[in-house]
Motif scaffolding. Structure first.
Motif, mmCIF file in Angstrom:
data_model
loop_
_atom_site.group_PDB
_atom_site.id
_atom_site.type_symbol
_atom_site.label_atom_id
_atom_site.label_comp_id
_atom_site.label_asym_id
_atom_site.label_seq_id
_atom_site.Cartn_x
_atom_site.Cartn_y
_atom_site.Cartn_z
ATOM 1 N N LEU A 143 -10.076 -1.675 -1.932
ATOM 2 C CA LEU A 143 -9.488 -3.031 -2.035
ATOM 3 C C LEU A 143 -10.579 -4.034 -2.204
ATOM 4 C CD1 LEU A 143 -7.060 -3.216 1.068
ATOM 5 C CD2 LEU A 143 -6.351 -3.177 -1.328
ATOM 6 N N LYS A 144 -11.649 -3.733 -1.505
ATOM 7 C CA LYS A 144 -13.184 -4.429 -2.068
ATOM 8 C C LYS A 144 -13.279 -4.429 -3.489
ATOM 9 C CE LYS A 144 -15.310 -4.479 2.594
ATOM 10 N NZ LYS A 144 -16.451 -3.931 3.416
ATOM 11 N N GLN A 145 -13.324 -3.317 -3.951
ATOM 12 C CA GLN A 145 -13.635 -3.076 -5.351
ATOM 13 C C GLN A 145 -12.722 -3.925 -6.203
ATOM 14 O OE1 GLN A 145 -14.490 0.809 -6.238
ATOM 15 N NE2 GLN A 145 -14.144 0.424 -8.708
ATOM 16 N N ALA A 146 -11.420 -3.725 -5.866
ATOM 17 C CA ALA A 146 -10.356 -4.443 -6.604
ATOM 18 C C ALA A 146 -10.478 -6.022 -6.408
ATOM 19 C CB ALA A 146 -9.127 -4.042 -6.086
ATOM 20 N N LYS A 147 -11.014 -6.422 -5.295
ATOM 21 C CA LYS A 147 -11.084 -8.002 -5.137
ATOM 22 C C LYS A 147 -12.068 -8.528 -5.984
ATOM 23 C CE LYS A 147 -12.457 -11.159 -1.290
ATOM 24 N NZ LYS A 147 -11.500 -12.199 -1.532
ATOM 25 N N ALA A 148 -13.595 -7.560 -6.124
ATOM 26 C CA ALA A 148 -14.452 -8.225 -6.650
ATOM 27 C C ALA A 148 -14.208 -8.247 -8.242
ATOM 28 C CB ALA A 148 -15.448 -7.045 -6.428
ATOM 29 N N VAL A 149 -13.463 -7.265 -8.819
ATOM 30 C CA VAL A 149 -12.708 -7.235 -10.272
ATOM 31 C C VAL A 149 -12.170 -8.497 -10.397
ATOM 32 C CG1 VAL A 149 -11.691 -6.069 -11.919
ATOM 33 C CG2 VAL A 149 -13.341 -4.677 -10.453
ATOM 34 N N LEU A 150 -10.925 -8.685 -9.559
ATOM 35 C CA LEU A 150 -9.916 -9.820 -9.660
ATOM 36 C C LEU A 150 -10.817 -11.082 -9.742
ATOM 37 C CD1 LEU A 150 -7.241 -8.479 -7.259
ATOM 38 C CD2 LEU A 150 -7.145 -8.820 -9.879
ATOM 39 N N GLU A 151 -11.783 -11.295 -8.745
ATOM 40 C CA GLU A 151 -12.478 -12.554 -8.794
ATOM 41 C C GLU A 151 -13.427 -12.887 -10.038
ATOM 42 O OE1 GLU A 151 -12.240 -13.450 -3.858
ATOM 43 O OE2 GLU A 151 -14.216 -12.448 -4.866
ATOM 44 N N GLN A 194 -6.438 -1.019 -15.817
ATOM 45 C CA GLN A 194 -5.988 0.459 -15.659
ATOM 46 C C GLN A 194 -7.076 1.223 -14.934
ATOM 47 O OE1 GLN A 194 -3.241 1.008 -17.322
ATOM 48 N NE2 GLN A 194 -3.383 -0.966 -17.627
ATOM 49 N N LYS A 195 -8.206 0.927 -14.855
ATOM 50 C CA LYS A 195 -9.285 1.525 -13.848
ATOM 51 C C LYS A 195 -8.684 1.177 -12.499
ATOM 52 C CE LYS A 195 -13.242 1.460 -16.880
ATOM 53 N NZ LYS A 195 -14.628 1.120 -16.994
ATOM 54 N N LEU A 196 -8.398 0.069 -12.119
ATOM 55 C CA LEU A 196 -7.851 -0.139 -10.850
ATOM 56 C C LEU A 196 -6.818 0.615 -10.503
ATOM 57 C CD1 LEU A 196 -8.482 -4.117 -10.223
ATOM 58 C CD2 LEU A 196 -10.043 -2.298 -9.673
ATOM 59 N N LEU A 197 -5.898 0.688 -11.348
ATOM 60 C CA LEU A 197 -4.481 1.256 -11.146
ATOM 61 C C LEU A 197 -4.686 2.889 -10.811
ATOM 62 C CD1 LEU A 197 -2.097 -0.079 -13.840
ATOM 63 C CD2 LEU A 197 -2.141 -0.716 -11.508
ATOM 64 N N ASP A 198 -5.684 3.151 -11.443
ATOM 65 C CA ASP A 198 -6.222 4.727 -11.279
ATOM 66 C C ASP A 198 -6.856 4.831 -10.013
ATOM 67 O OD1 ASP A 198 -6.232 7.395 -12.315
ATOM 68 O OD2 ASP A 198 -8.557 7.215 -12.258
ATOM 69 N N LEU A 199 -7.566 3.853 -9.704
ATOM 70 C CA LEU A 199 -8.239 3.901 -8.295
ATOM 71 C C LEU A 199 -7.250 3.814 -7.002
ATOM 72 C CD1 LEU A 199 -11.026 3.557 -6.926
ATOM 73 C CD2 LEU A 199 -10.352 0.945 -6.829
ATOM 74 N N PHE A 200 -6.220 3.130 -7.290
ATOM 75 C CA PHE A 200 -5.152 3.235 -6.313
ATOM 76 C C PHE A 200 -3.850 4.239 -6.531
ATOM 77 C CE2 PHE A 200 -7.084 -0.796 -5.865
ATOM 78 C CZ PHE A 200 -7.171 -1.090 -4.422
ATOM 79 N N LYS A 201 -4.204 5.186 -7.237
ATOM 80 C CA LYS A 201 -2.980 5.938 -7.680
ATOM 81 C C LYS A 201 -2.410 6.799 -6.524
ATOM 82 C CE LYS A 201 -5.654 9.891 -9.157
ATOM 83 N NZ LYS A 201 -6.776 9.602 -8.969
ATOM 84 N N ASP A 202 -3.148 7.061 -5.517
ATOM 85 C CA ASP A 202 -2.707 7.702 -4.253
ATOM 86 C C ASP A 202 -2.574 6.751 -3.182
ATOM 87 O OD1 ASP A 202 -2.791 10.381 -5.600
ATOM 88 O OD2 ASP A 202 -5.120 10.652 -5.167
ATOM 89 N N ASP A 203 -2.901 5.665 -3.269
ATOM 90 C CA ASP A 203 -2.628 4.705 -2.110
ATOM 91 C C ASP A 203 -1.525 3.907 -1.943
ATOM 92 O OD1 ASP A 203 -5.207 5.302 -0.936
ATOM 93 O OD2 ASP A 203 -6.052 3.795 -2.750
ATOM 94 N N LEU A 204 -0.769 3.661 -3.352
ATOM 95 C CA LEU A 204 0.356 2.872 -3.373
ATOM 96 C C LEU A 204 1.857 3.777 -3.849
ATOM 97 C CD1 LEU A 204 -1.377 -0.108 -5.355
ATOM 98 C CD2 LEU A 204 -1.149 0.165 -2.638
ATOM 99 N N ILE A 212 -7.138 -9.433 6.287
ATOM 100 C CA ILE A 212 -7.545 -8.049 6.443
ATOM 101 C C ILE A 212 -9.103 -8.525 6.557
ATOM 102 C CG2 ILE A 212 -7.902 -5.880 5.355
ATOM 103 C CD1 ILE A 212 -5.252 -6.091 3.932
ATOM 104 N N GLU A 213 -9.619 -8.071 7.820
ATOM 105 C CA GLU A 213 -11.098 -8.054 8.025
ATOM 106 C C GLU A 213 -11.974 -7.893 6.916
ATOM 107 O OE1 GLU A 213 -14.226 -7.599 11.603
ATOM 108 O OE2 GLU A 213 -12.259 -6.925 11.823
ATOM 109 N N GLY A 214 -12.955 -8.683 6.429
ATOM 110 C CA GLY A 214 -13.684 -8.239 5.438
ATOM 111 C C GLY A 214 -13.244 -8.540 4.164
ATOM 112 N N LEU A 215 -11.987 -8.929 3.912
ATOM 113 C CA LEU A 215 -11.503 -9.193 2.612
ATOM 114 C C LEU A 215 -11.004 -10.439 2.351
ATOM 115 C CD1 LEU A 215 -9.393 -5.800 2.336
ATOM 116 C CD2 LEU A 215 -11.439 -6.418 0.916
ATOM 117 N N GLN A 216 -11.682 -11.681 3.073
ATOM 118 C CA GLN A 216 -11.309 -12.800 2.669
ATOM 119 C C GLN A 216 -12.269 -13.905 1.916
ATOM 120 O OE1 GLN A 216 -8.068 -14.090 3.523
ATOM 121 N NE2 GLN A 216 -7.909 -11.853 3.601
#
Length: 224
Positions: A30-38, A79-89, A220-224
């Motif tokens: 989630l931290k990695q995704a946040k960095a990309v989105l921002e 697409q890289k983020l989707l692959d990152l979360f393929k087992d999480d979501l 979520i702590e650490g993700l704001q």
């Protein structure tokens, strides 16, 4: 026009209210995704966990337009983020990812008003109001009339909201949706609002909606 992304991500892993802690590897993803989105959007993003069902994650943030977000969704970075979360979501079934947008910047704060961002509250109420299209103007007028009642109760946190851009079809008719965020000390603090005398006036908005969905979120702590 700047728009607010509103994404709901059901997790594939079982998480309960008794043990709502997210796995360390998921937090890192989630931290990695946040960095990309921002980095891509140029705006700050916020992550929340639903209190009623901790296996549901909410992501909110800003884009310059819906089209700008759609460009990112089709990009190799996403697409890289989707692959990152393929087992999480959860990707299929009745509980799967949903994503849409709200008009404008719902995070904006008027510096002349001495109120805090709702997203700094210990508990955040996310209220979805389902409004018949023909009653949108009446609902807007009534909400402006009673908004201060909710804001007085939820001080020091500002009440914010926005209209959903992508409309839902219900029984062959398009309906509007007003999404409202307000801050409270706890779920119990929010529920107690309905027992106050001013709430009798606030509940007049019920006459302009088909229904509600009320959920409570925590940052979520650490993700704001």
């Amino acid at each position: 026009m700047v728009v607010t992304e509103f994404a709901v991500f059901p997790l594939a892993r079982p998480i309960t209210k008794d043990n709502p802690t997210l796995a360390v590897d998921l937090i890192e993803n989630l931290k990695q995704a946040k960095a990309v989105l921002e980095s891509v959007s140029g705006y700050r993003f916020h992550y929340f966990q639903q209190i009623e069902d901790p296996s549901i994650i909410y992501i909110t943030g800003l884009w310059d337009s819906v089209a700008a977000h759609e460009v990112f969704l089709a990009s190799p970075e996403n697409q890289k983020l989707l692959d990152l979360f393929k087992d999480d979501l959860r990707w299929t079934g009745d509980r799967m990812i949903t994503l849409w947008h709200l008009e404008g910047d719902v995070f904006a704060l008027d510096p002349s008003i001495d109120l805090k961002s709702v997203f700094t509250a210990p508990t955040i109420s996310c209220n979805r109001h389902f409004v018949p299209s023909e009653k949108k103007e009446e609902f807007s007028s009534k909400f402006k009339e009673v908004r201060g009642i909710l804001e007085d109760y939820s001080k020091p946190f500002k009440v914010i909201g926005g209209w959903r851009i992508e409309k839902e079809q219900v029984d062959g008719k398009e309906r509007e949706e007003w999404v409202l965020f307000s801050g409270f000390d706890s779920v119990e603090h929010h529920m107690a609002f309905a027992k106050t005398k001013p709430f009798e006036k606030y509940r007049e908005i019920v006459g302009f909606v088909q229904g509600f969905e009320v959920k409570h979120l925590r940052a979520i702590e650490g993700l704001q």
